[in-house]
Design a protein around this motif. Structure first.
Motif: not given
Length: 84
Positions: A60-84
């Motif tokens: 569960l801890i290893s699944y979390a990651r932060l992605e930075l792209t030209a389209e925005g920022v995305r935080l992926r974790q178990i149970g939630m995804n945040l995008a801006a």
């Protein structure tokens, strides 16, 4: 800008092993060095439960990651995804 992915650091992934590791070692000792069959079966059960719990928490801890792209920022974790 290319896509950058940041994973969880090794110290944060090691937290379940540091917390439950001593209990896992004690359960393995009870399982291996017990005198009676009841104590061995109890030690094996506790050792199996702790091993599955630690491996699950690690996954569960290893699944979390932060992605930075030209389209925005995305935080992926178990149970939630945040995008801006």
């Amino acid at each position: 800008m290319k896509r950058c992915i940041y994973h969880v650091g090794p110290w944060r992934r090691a937290i379940p092993w540091m917390v439950f590791g001593p209990m896992l070692v004690l359960a393995a000792g009870l399982w291996l060095f017990a005198d009676s069959l009841e104590d061995r079966s109890a030690g094996a059960l506790v050792c199996a439960i702790l091993t599955l719990m630690v491996l699950g928490l690690h996954a569960l801890i290893s699944y979390a990651r932060l992605e930075l792209t030209a389209e925005g920022v995305r935080l992926r974790q178990i149970g939630m995804n945040l995008a801006a």
